[in-house]
Design an enzyme around this catalytic site. Structure first.
Site, PDB file in Angstrom:
ATOM      1  N   GLN A 177      32.610  27.452  25.905  1.00 55.92           N
ATOM      2  CA  GLN A 177      33.366  26.968  24.739  1.00 55.92           C
ATOM      3  C   GLN A 177      32.884  27.632  23.450  1.00 55.92           C
ATOM      4  O   GLN A 177      31.738  27.422  23.039  1.00 55.92           O
ATOM      5  CB  GLN A 177      33.184  25.443  24.616  1.00 55.92           C
ATOM      6  CG  GLN A 177      33.889  24.819  23.438  1.00 55.92           C
ATOM      7  CD  GLN A 177      33.584  23.328  23.297  1.00 55.92           C
ATOM      8  OE1 GLN A 177      32.535  22.869  23.750  1.00 55.92           O
ATOM      9  NE2 GLN A 177      34.473  22.579  22.687  1.00 55.92           N
ATOM     10  N   GLY A 178      33.752  28.376  22.799  1.00 54.17           N
ATOM     11  CA  GLY A 178      33.395  29.048  21.546  1.00 54.17           C
ATOM     12  C   GLY A 178      34.023  28.358  20.348  1.00 54.17           C
ATOM     13  O   GLY A 178      34.975  28.880  19.760  1.00 54.17           O
ATOM     14  N   TYR A 179      33.530  27.177  20.023  1.00 58.51           N
ATOM     15  CA  TYR A 179      34.002  26.452  18.834  1.00 58.51           C
ATOM     16  C   TYR A 179      32.993  26.624  17.686  1.00 58.51           C
ATOM     17  O   TYR A 179      33.300  27.172  16.656  1.00 58.51           O
ATOM     18  CB  TYR A 179      34.136  24.952  19.145  1.00 58.51           C
ATOM     19  CG  TYR A 179      35.470  24.483  19.697  1.00 58.51           C
ATOM     20  CD1 TYR A 179      36.268  25.318  20.452  1.00 58.51           C
ATOM     21  CD2 TYR A 179      35.914  23.193  19.462  1.00 58.51           C
ATOM     22  CE1 TYR A 179      37.482  24.870  20.961  1.00 58.51           C
ATOM     23  CE2 TYR A 179      37.130  22.734  19.961  1.00 58.51           C
ATOM     24  CZ  TYR A 179      37.908  23.580  20.708  1.00 58.51           C
ATOM     25  OH  TYR A 179      39.105  23.128  21.198  1.00 58.51           O
ATOM     26  N   GLU A 229      37.041  16.307  25.680  1.00 58.88           N
ATOM     27  CA  GLU A 229      35.589  16.516  25.649  1.00 58.88           C
ATOM     28  C   GLU A 229      34.861  15.183  25.507  1.00 58.88           C
ATOM     29  O   GLU A 229      33.823  14.957  26.117  1.00 58.88           O
ATOM     30  CB  GLU A 229      35.219  17.456  24.488  1.00 58.88           C
ATOM     31  CG  GLU A 229      33.718  17.741  24.424  1.00 58.88           C
ATOM     32  CD  GLU A 229      33.338  18.806  23.402  1.00 58.88           C
ATOM     33  OE1 GLU A 229      34.236  19.363  22.758  1.00 58.88           O
ATOM     34  OE2 GLU A 229      32.129  19.056  23.277  1.00 58.88           O
ATOM     35  N   SER A 259      28.913  14.565  16.455  1.00 62.26           N
ATOM     36  CA  SER A 259      27.629  13.860  16.326  1.00 62.26           C
ATOM     37  C   SER A 259      27.874  12.353  16.168  1.00 62.26           C
ATOM     38  O   SER A 259      28.972  11.922  15.794  1.00 62.26           O
ATOM     39  CB  SER A 259      26.857  14.390  15.112  1.00 62.26           C
ATOM     40  OG  SER A 259      27.451  13.900  13.931  1.00 62.26           O
ATOM     41  N   ASN A 260      26.823  11.564  16.441  1.00 65.51           N
ATOM     42  CA  ASN A 260      26.990  10.109  16.362  1.00 65.51           C
ATOM     43  C   ASN A 260      27.315   9.634  14.944  1.00 65.51           C
ATOM     44  O   ASN A 260      28.026   8.649  14.760  1.00 65.51           O
ATOM     45  CB  ASN A 260      25.742   9.413  16.917  1.00 65.51           C
ATOM     46  CG  ASN A 260      25.743   9.431  18.437  1.00 65.51           C
ATOM     47  OD1 ASN A 260      26.508  10.187  19.055  1.00 65.51           O
ATOM     48  ND2 ASN A 260      24.911   8.604  19.056  1.00 65.51           N
ATOM     49  N   GLU A 261      26.820  10.377  13.942  1.00 67.45           N
ATOM     50  CA  GLU A 261      27.152   9.993  12.556  1.00 67.45           C
ATOM     51  C   GLU A 261      28.655  10.165  12.330  1.00 67.45           C
ATOM     52  O   GLU A 261      29.292   9.321  11.688  1.00 67.45           O
ATOM     53  CB  GLU A 261      26.366  10.853  11.541  1.00 67.45           C
ATOM     54  CG  GLU A 261      24.882  10.551  11.468  1.00 67.45           C
ATOM     55  CD  GLU A 261      24.083  11.156  12.624  1.00 67.45           C
ATOM     56  OE1 GLU A 261      24.609  12.055  13.316  1.00 67.45           O
ATOM     57  OE2 GLU A 261      22.940  10.719  12.834  1.00 67.45           O
TER      58      GLU A 261
HETATM   59  C1  LIG Z   1      22.815  21.164  23.401  1.00 68.43           C
HETATM   60  C2  LIG Z   1      24.064  21.487  22.645  1.00 68.43           C
HETATM   61  C3  LIG Z   1      25.112  22.102  23.285  1.00 68.43           C
HETATM   62  C4  LIG Z   1      26.263  22.458  22.575  1.00 68.43           C
HETATM   63  N1  LIG Z   1      27.261  23.145  23.235  1.00 68.43           N
HETATM   64  C5  LIG Z   1      28.300  23.644  22.527  1.00 68.43           C
HETATM   65  C6  LIG Z   1      29.252  24.500  23.145  1.00 68.43           C
HETATM   66  O1  LIG Z   1      29.186  24.783  24.348  1.00 68.43           O
HETATM   67  N2  LIG Z   1      30.244  25.014  22.393  1.00 68.43           N
HETATM   68  C7  LIG Z   1      30.374  24.729  21.067  1.00 68.43           C
HETATM   69  O2  LIG Z   1      31.304  25.210  20.448  1.00 68.43           O
HETATM   70  N3  LIG Z   1      29.476  23.903  20.436  1.00 68.43           N
HETATM   71  C8  LIG Z   1      28.450  23.376  21.142  1.00 68.43           C
HETATM   72  N4  LIG Z   1      27.504  22.569  20.515  1.00 68.43           N
HETATM   73  C9  LIG Z   1      27.598  22.377  19.081  1.00 68.43           C
HETATM   74  C10 LIG Z   1      27.905  20.970  18.633  1.00 68.43           C
HETATM   75  O3  LIG Z   1      29.252  20.685  18.786  1.00 68.43           O
HETATM   76  C11 LIG Z   1      27.429  20.868  17.172  1.00 68.43           C
HETATM   77  O4  LIG Z   1      26.028  20.967  17.180  1.00 68.43           O
HETATM   78  C12 LIG Z   1      27.872  19.583  16.525  1.00 68.43           C
HETATM   79  O5  LIG Z   1      29.235  19.585  16.292  1.00 68.43           O
HETATM   80  C13 LIG Z   1      27.129  19.348  15.172  1.00 68.43           C
HETATM   81  O6  LIG Z   1      27.270  20.460  14.352  1.00 68.43           O
HETATM   82  P1  LIG Z   1      25.987  21.163  13.669  1.00 68.43           P
HETATM   83  O7  LIG Z   1      24.956  21.382  14.730  1.00 68.43           O
HETATM   84  O8  LIG Z   1      26.479  22.364  12.926  1.00 68.43           O
HETATM   85  O9  LIG Z   1      25.413  20.098  12.656  1.00 68.43           O
HETATM   86  P2  LIG Z   1      25.999  19.742  11.218  1.00 68.43           P
HETATM   87  O10 LIG Z   1      27.477  19.604  11.281  1.00 68.43           O
HETATM   88  O11 LIG Z   1      25.443  20.713  10.235  1.00 68.43           O
HETATM   89  O12 LIG Z   1      25.358  18.332  10.986  1.00 68.43           O
HETATM   90  C14 LIG Z   1      23.998  18.164  10.614  1.00 68.43           C
HETATM   91  C15 LIG Z   1      23.725  16.676  10.446  1.00 68.43           C
HETATM   92  O13 LIG Z   1      24.539  16.135   9.403  1.00 68.43           O
HETATM   93  C16 LIG Z   1      25.339  15.060   9.879  1.00 68.43           C
HETATM   94  N5  LIG Z   1      26.678  15.114   9.252  1.00 68.43           N
HETATM   95  C17 LIG Z   1      27.477  16.198   9.120  1.00 68.43           C
HETATM   96  N6  LIG Z   1      28.639  15.863   8.510  1.00 68.43           N
HETATM   97  C18 LIG Z   1      28.565  14.523   8.250  1.00 68.43           C
HETATM   98  C19 LIG Z   1      29.456  13.562   7.669  1.00 68.43           C
HETATM   99  N7  LIG Z   1      30.659  13.934   7.215  1.00 68.43           N
HETATM  100  N8  LIG Z   1      29.053  12.274   7.593  1.00 68.43           N
HETATM  101  C20 LIG Z   1      27.831  11.883   8.065  1.00 68.43           C
HETATM  102  N9  LIG Z   1      26.942  12.741   8.632  1.00 68.43           N
HETATM  103  C21 LIG Z   1      27.313  14.035   8.740  1.00 68.43           C
HETATM  104  C22 LIG Z   1      25.473  15.286  11.378  1.00 68.43           C
HETATM  105  O14 LIG Z   1      25.712  14.100  12.094  1.00 68.43           O
HETATM  106  C23 LIG Z   1      24.072  15.867  11.705  1.00 68.43           C
HETATM  107  O15 LIG Z   1      23.153  14.816  11.863  1.00 68.43           O
HETATM  108  C24 LIG Z   1      26.370  22.158  21.206  1.00 68.43           C
HETATM  109  C25 LIG Z   1      25.316  21.499  20.549  1.00 68.43           C
HETATM  110  C26 LIG Z   1      24.174  21.162  21.248  1.00 68.43           C
HETATM  111  C27 LIG Z   1      23.048  20.490  20.531  1.00 68.43           C
END
Ligand SMILES: Cc1cc2nc3c(=O)[nH]c(=O)nc-3n(C[C@H](O)[C@H](O)[C@H](O)COP(=O)(O)OP(=O)(O)OC[C@H]3O[C@@H](n4cnc5c(N)ncnc54)[C@H](O)[C@@H]3O)c2cc1C
Length: 398
Positions: A126-128, A244, A383-385
Site C-alpha cells: 500500500q503506497g498511501y 482497512e 491513529s487512535n487520536e
Molecule cells: C507499522 C506501520 C505500518 C504502516 N503501514 C503502512 C502501509 O503499508 N502503507 C501506508 O501507506 N501507510 C502505512 N503506515 C502509515 C500510517 O498510516 C501512518 O503512520 C498514520 O496514518 C499516521 O501518520 P504519521 O505517521 O504521518 O503521523 P502524523 O499524522 O504526523 O501524526 C503524529 C501524531 O499526531 C497526531 N495527530 C495528527 N493529526 C491529528 C489531529 N487532527 N488531531 C489529533 N491528533 C492528531 C497523531 O494521532 C499522532 O499521534 C504504517 C504505519 C505503521 C506505524
C-alpha cells in the site's frame, strides 16, 4: 437484537473447526501461537490452502471467486482462526486493492488482477503514506505527470508494510496541483519491477524488517494502470480505508493473547506463589478481561446492526480505539509477567527452529518483540487520536 448464534451459524462454526483441524499446517500454527517469525513462504502456503477451499476472498462477490460470508460468519472465522493460530491475512491485495478494483476498476483490470490475487501470483503493498502525509493524507506530494500513454511518477512513499515482498503497489499520486488537495489525487497500480523504483528497509524497534520506504524516480506507468478517473482517487482511497479499518479491533486475537497471558501468569511465580494469584496482577488481568468482554459485545452489536442492513459508522472508530488499547494492555501485562527476561533480546529465539540456549522457558524474546511491534496498533489504519476525533464529532456531536 439477538446476540446468540443461530443453528446455521453453529453449523458453520463446526465446518470452520473441521477445516482448521485438517488443513492448518502444524508448523505454521506453532509459529503463530509462539509469536515467532513467519516467512513469505509460510504466508503463501497458507493462502494457497485457503484459496483451494474457496475461503480466501471473504469480501468479494461470488462471480469473482469470493465467498460472500455474512458479517457473523466473518466474525466466527476471526474468533476460530485466532484460537487455532491461523496467520493474519496480508490484507493489501485481497482486502484493500481488490474491493477498489471490483467497484471502480475496468473489466480488463478485473480480469488481470483479481485472479492473480486469488492465486497468490501478485503480492500487493500500500503506497498511501509519505514523510509529510500520514493523518493528513490529502497533502501527499508524489507527482504523476501524463506524457502520452504513460504517467511519469516521482516522489516517495513510507511505512510500506512488507513492500520488500511485493511485486505490485497501489499508490495515491498527485495528478493536479491547481485544485483543492483532495480533488487532484489519482489511484495508480504500479509494477514494483519498473525501473526507477527503490525499496529501502526501515528496521522497527524489535529489529524486524516489516516496513519500508519506497522511492520513485521517473517511473513510467502505463495509463491503463489508472483506476477509475484521473483526479478522482480520493473517493477510491476513502472507500478502501473503510475496508482497512474493518477488523482492526482484533477481538479474537486479544482473546487468544489473554488466555496465553493467564497461562503464563499461572506458571510464573511471585513470592513462591503463581503470579495469577497475586491480587494486584490478577486485578489488572480482570480489568482487561472486563474491557475485552465489553468490546466483544460491542463488536457483536455492530455486526448485528450491519446484518440488519445498517452501515458501520463511527462505532468502528470506537471499537478500533478500544480494541487496540486492549491488545496493547495485554502485551504490557505479558511484558510485566516475564519481568527481567523482557529486557535482554535474543533475536534468534524468534525462529521456530532455533536450537540454541533459551534465555528463559517463558518465550521471552517473542513476547518482548510483540510488545514493541504492537505499538503500531494505535498508529496505523488511522491513529487512535484521529479515531477519537471521529467519535467526538459523529457520536458525541462535539
Ligand atoms: C507499522 C506501520 C505500518 C504502516 N503501514 C503502512 C502501509 O503499508 N502503507 C501506508 O501507506 N501507510 C502505512 N503506515 C502509515 C500510517 O498510516 C501512518 O503512520 C498514520 O496514518 C499516521 O501518520 P504519521 O505517521 O504521518 O503521523 P502524523 O499524522 O504526523 O501524526 C503524529 C501524531 O499526531 C497526531 N495527530 C495528527 N493529526 C491529528 C489531529 N487532527 N488531531 C489529533 N491528533 C492528531 C497523531 O494521532 C499522532 O499521534 C504504517 C504505519 C505503521 C506505524
Amino acid at each position: 437484537m439477538n446476540l446468540n448464534y443461530t443453528e446455521e451459524e453453529l453449523a458453520f462454526r463446526d465446518e470452520v473447526r473441521a477445516f482448521l483441524d485438517k488443513k492448518l499446517p502444524a508448523d505454521i500454527a506453532a509459529k503463530v501461537k509462539g509469536f515467532r517469525r513467519l516467512s513469505k513462504e509460510d504466508h503463501q502456503r497458507w493462502q494457497k490452502i485457503l484459496s483451494e477451499q474457496g475461503w480466501y476472498a471473504t469480501h468479494w462477490p461470488v462471480e469473482h471467486g469470493g465467498v460472500e460470508w455474512s458479517p457473523v460468519q466473518k466474525h466466527i472465522w476471526d474468533e476460530e482462526s485466532s484460537r487455532y493460530g491461523v496467520p493474519r491475512s496480508i490484507p493489501f491485495g485481497v482486502n484493500m486493492v481488490a474491493p477498489v478494483i471490483i467497484r471502480f476498476g475496468n473489466e480488463e483490470q478485473k480480469q488481470t488482477y483479481l485472479p492473480r490475487i486469488l492465486s497468490g501470483e501478485d503480492w500487493w503493498c500500500q503506497g498511501y503514506s509519505e514523510p509529510g502525509a500520514g493523518s493528513d493524507l490529502a497533502s501527499l506530494k508524489t507527482r504523476a505527470v501524463r506524457e502520452g500513454d504513460h504517467y511519469i511518477v516521482n516522489g516517495q512513499k513510507t511505512w510500506t508494510t512488507l513492500g520488500q515482498h511485493a511485486n505490485m503497489i497501489f499508490c495515491l499520486v498527485r495528478t493536479n496541483t491547481e485544485v483543492k488537495a483532495q480533488e487532484g489525487i489519482s489511484f495508480l497500480l504500479i509494477d514494483m519491477d519498473t525501473p526507477g523504483i527503490t525499496v529501502r528497509p526501515i528496521i522497527t524497534l524489535e529489529g524486524e524488517h516489516e516496513v519500508n520506504e519506497v522511492f520513485f524516480e521517473d517511473v513510467k506507468v502505463p495509463v491503463e494502470n489508472l483506476v477509475g478517473e484521473e483526479d478522482k482517487g480520493w473517493t477510491y482511497a476513502k472507500y478502501l480505508l473503510t475496508y482497512e479499518r474493518t477488523g482492526l479491533a482484533g477481538i479474537g486475537l486479544s482473546k487468544a493473547a489473554l488466555s496465553h497471558l493467564k497461562e503464563l501468569a499461572s506458571r510464573r511465580l511471585k513470592n513462591g506463589r503463581p503470579l495469577l494469584e497475586d491480587p494486584t496482577f490478577s486485578q489488572r488481568i480482570a480489568e482487561v478481561e472486563i474491557d475485552l468482554t465489553a468490546a466483544g459485545i460491542s463488536n457483536l452489536r455492530i455486526i448485528a446492526s450491519v446484518e440488519g442492513g445498517g452501515v458501520p459508522g463511527a462505532e468502528s472508530s470506537m471499537l478500533k480505539v478500544k480494541g487496540t488499547e486492549i491488545r496493547q494492555a495485554i502485551n504490557d501485562l505479558a511484558r510485566r509477567a516475564i519481568g527481567p527476561y523482557a529486557l535482554p533480546f535474543v533475536e534468534e529465539e524468534l525462529e521456530l527452529d532455533y536450537d540454541g540456549e533459551f534465555l528463559s522457558d517463558e518465550n521471552a524474546a517473542p513476547l518482548s518483540a510483540q510488545y514493541f511491534n504492537n505499538r503500531k496498533l494505535s498508529i496505523f489504519g488511522g491513529s487512535n487520536e484521529i479515531q477519537k476525533n471521529i467519535v467526538s464529532k459523529m457520536i458525541l456531536g462535539l
